[in-house]
Design a protein around this motif. Structure first.
Motif, mmCIF file in Angstrom:
data_model
loop_
_atom_site.group_PDB
_atom_site.id
_atom_site.type_symbol
_atom_site.label_atom_id
_atom_site.label_comp_id
_atom_site.label_asym_id
_atom_site.label_seq_id
_atom_site.Cartn_x
_atom_site.Cartn_y
_atom_site.Cartn_z
ATOM 1 N N PRO A 179 0.796 -1.229 0.000
ATOM 2 C CA PRO A 179 0.000 0.000 0.000
ATOM 3 C C PRO A 179 0.833 1.286 0.000
ATOM 4 O O PRO A 179 0.348 2.337 -0.349
ATOM 5 N N SER A 180 2.098 1.220 0.403
ATOM 6 C CA SER A 180 2.993 2.378 0.358
ATOM 7 C C SER A 180 4.417 1.862 0.438
ATOM 8 O O SER A 180 4.669 0.734 0.879
ATOM 9 N N ILE A 228 -4.604 -10.838 -1.329
ATOM 10 C CA ILE A 228 -4.954 -9.452 -1.008
ATOM 11 C C ILE A 228 -4.349 -8.509 -2.036
ATOM 12 O O ILE A 228 -3.188 -8.646 -2.418
ATOM 13 N N CYS A 229 -5.134 -7.551 -2.471
ATOM 14 C CA CYS A 229 -4.648 -6.485 -3.346
ATOM 15 C C CYS A 229 -4.891 -5.157 -2.624
ATOM 16 O O CYS A 229 -5.961 -4.542 -2.762
ATOM 17 N N PRO A 230 -3.938 -4.700 -1.787
ATOM 18 C CA PRO A 230 -4.182 -3.519 -0.951
ATOM 19 C C PRO A 230 -4.293 -2.246 -1.775
ATOM 20 O O PRO A 230 -3.703 -2.117 -2.855
ATOM 21 N N GLU A 231 -5.073 -1.311 -1.249
ATOM 22 C CA GLU A 231 -5.196 -0.007 -1.888
ATOM 23 C C GLU A 231 -4.038 0.894 -1.480
ATOM 24 O O GLU A 231 -3.430 0.723 -0.422
ATOM 25 N N GLU A 232 -3.745 1.864 -2.318
ATOM 26 C CA GLU A 232 -2.619 2.758 -2.070
ATOM 27 C C GLU A 232 -2.925 3.697 -0.905
ATOM 28 O O GLU A 232 -4.013 4.274 -0.820
ATOM 29 N N HIS A 233 -1.945 3.809 0.004
ATOM 30 C CA HIS A 233 -2.059 4.724 1.136
ATOM 31 C C HIS A 233 -1.309 6.012 0.803
ATOM 32 O O HIS A 233 -0.141 5.969 0.412
ATOM 33 N N LYS A 234 -1.972 7.137 0.964
ATOM 34 C CA LYS A 234 -1.332 8.427 0.748
ATOM 35 C C LYS A 234 -1.227 9.149 2.081
ATOM 36 O O LYS A 234 -2.203 9.235 2.832
ATOM 37 N N VAL A 257 4.926 0.432 8.045
ATOM 38 C CA VAL A 257 5.321 -0.989 8.060
ATOM 39 C C VAL A 257 4.232 -1.904 7.535
ATOM 40 O O VAL A 257 4.357 -3.126 7.644
ATOM 41 N N THR A 258 3.164 -1.353 6.956
ATOM 42 C CA THR A 258 2.079 -2.210 6.456
ATOM 43 C C THR A 258 2.566 -3.149 5.363
ATOM 44 O O THR A 258 2.136 -4.305 5.292
ATOM 45 N N PHE A 259 3.476 -2.681 4.522
ATOM 46 C CA PHE A 259 4.010 -3.524 3.449
ATOM 47 C C PHE A 259 4.728 -4.739 4.023
ATOM 48 O O PHE A 259 4.563 -5.858 3.536
#
Length: 490
Positions: free
Chosen positions: A270-271, A422-428, A279-281
């Motif tokens: 996501p980022s 899972i296909c996470p959405e992009e985090h801005k 650290v989500t990635f």
């Protein structure tokens, strides 16, 4: 500040990092150019006018225009220059990052550049802390106070000398003009923040253990030296060659395949943790994630090696092999890898256990290999070593690659995993959130701790796995046959 160079520092000059530092210095010299560099001007800081100050937004704009990169990458590059000590902040001294606003910075004097290779000694740090303690009248930062107390206890035998040096430097600093005094204090503080960072801050100057020899030094030209050159030259001549068009085509194909999966060349969902400190990635792509990401599953289709190099991919492949009644092939391959990379003390025991489990007659998980490979393996097991099972492991690897891997890619097991991926959405993130992420940054875990966690995870999975009663009964019967033989031998 008293920096001595009596002891040769064998750390920085013998490392490839020096090439990186030299390139950073070239960029810094361009930034300081009066005509084409970053525009500097006197800036008022509280009640003092600081000469040659620059703002964070001017630094980012110059880097983006000079290297034709976007603002985010220019900001990361600027933060790297700050972390290496080439630029220092005038206000927020503990934050070694570039802020995209009107925050004030200055170029560090070349005396404090990392390429000067000054040995960072505790005596100099103790003098600096004692001088700050005098200036602040005993009010230091929490981590500085802890370091001050530790050094006071450790250097008690020469603390009078340290205090005397600190008082002398403090007295000499008071004779300077106030702008010069503030600038020098900021330069010195920035130097020690880089080389003695606060707890929880990742040090950019941490380059591992020091080398005591120069790997680039000229080797003594002995007969053995020329013999090794001849052997290397002969091997180079005998090496098979490939046409440049074929090799370039293979390289282009490889880059095209992996381009979208490289976090430095394409977007990272996501980022990108190297830019956002999020650290989500890492959480989504941990070794034994229950549900993998879609891009991670896609990598399994690139090659059989990619599938086996991913622990989560091996678990999915093992599930498919169990349905094909051939899971012993993957188990044998993993046991060979464990033997190859395990400790030397357990090497003989592991080799014997692998032979009894997979290769011996009537083995509970017997694998099918040809007679010639079996003969090579059995003869090598008389004197076991790490690579004694390489021939059998390669045979099983090619067997799984040519037969099982293609069927796995087309199987419902893989399709179901791809469907659940899972296909996470992009985090801005806003600038304030990026600063908060940087504050919460912590060093990564040691590889030793990660290895221990992986072993504990394997032990839990083995404890929760269903017990194969046929294997247990075969082991008990084998032990029962061996017991009378031991009694008769006695």
């Amino acid at each position: 500040m008293t920096i001595r160079n009596a002891i040769r520092d064998h750390g920085q000059r013998y490392r490839p990092r020096m090439a990186c530092l030299r390139k950073a210095e070239k960029v810094l010299l361009e930034m300081q150019d009066p005509r084409t560099g970053v525009k500097s001007q006197p800036q008022r800081l509280v009640i003092t006018t600081i000469p040659h100050a620059i703002t964070g937004e001017d630094i980012i704009a110059w880097l983006a225009g000079r290297f034709q990169i976007d603002t985010q990458e220019a900001r990361s590059f600027g933060s790297m220059l700050v972390a290496l000590g080439y630029i220092y902040p005038l206000q927020d001294h503990k934050r070694l990052v570039i802020k995209p606003d009107a925050s004030l910075y200055r170029f560090q004097t070349p005396y404090f550049w990392p390429t000067q290779q000054w040995p960072v000694e505790d005596t100099d740090y103790a003098i600096y802390l004692a001088k700050r303690n005098i200036r602040k009248k005993g009010i230091l930062e929490l981590h500085e106070q802890e370091q001050y107390n530790r050094l006071h206890k450790w250097m008690n035998h020469k603390w009078d000398f340290i205090v005397m040096q600190a008082k002398e430097q403090y007295r000499a600093a008071k004779e300077r003009k106030k702008p010069d005094r503030v600038v020098f204090e900021c330069q010195e503080r920035a130097y020690w923040v880089v080389h003695r960072p606060p707890p929880g801050t990742v040090s950019a100057m941490d380059y591992g253990l020091e080398r005591r020899i120069d790997p680039n030094a000229d080797e003594t030209q002995t007969p053995d030296f020329y013999e090794r050159i001849m052997i290397f030259t002969q091997q180079s001549i005998m090496r098979p060659r490939v046409k440049s068009s074929v090799s370039i085509g293979a390289l282009v194909k490889y880059c095209t395949t992996y381009y979208s999966h490289d976090p430095f060349l394409s977007k990272c969902l996501p980022s990108n943790p190297w830019l956002t400190d999020d650290v989500t990635f890492w959480t989504l792509n941990r070794l034994n994630a229950e549900v993998p990401s879609k891009m991670r599953v896609e990598r399994w289709t690139f090659s059989f090696g990619e599938l086996l190099s991913d622990p989560r991919g091996r678990d999915d492949f093992r599930l498919f092999l169990k349905k094909e009644f051939s899971s012993e092939n993957l188990a044998f391959w993993e046991s060979c890898e464990d033997l190859k990379w395990g400790t030397a003390a357990t090497m003989r025991g592991k080799a014997e256990q692998i032979y009894k489990t997979f290769l011996a007659r009537g083995a509970p998980r017997w694998i099918n290999i040809d007679g010639k490979t079996m003969e090579i393996t059995v003869s090598g097991l008389r004197h076991p070593h790490r690579y004694v099972l390489d021939a059998a492991q390669t045979h099983i690897y090619m067997l799984m690659k040519k037969d099982k891997y293609g069927r796995y890619i087309k199987s419902p097991v893989f399709k179901d995993t791809m469907k659940k991926a899972i296909c996470p959405e992009e985090h801005k993130f806003s600038d304030a959130q990026l600063e908060q992420n940087a504050k919460n940054r912590r060093p990564s875990l040691s590889p030793i701790i990660l290895r221990q966690q992986e072993l504990e995870q394997r032990a839990r999975m083995a404890a929760n796995a269903p017990v194969d009663i046929t294997q247990v009964m075969s082991k008990l019967s084998q032990q029962g046959k061996e017991a009378p033989q031991r009694r008769t031998s006695r």
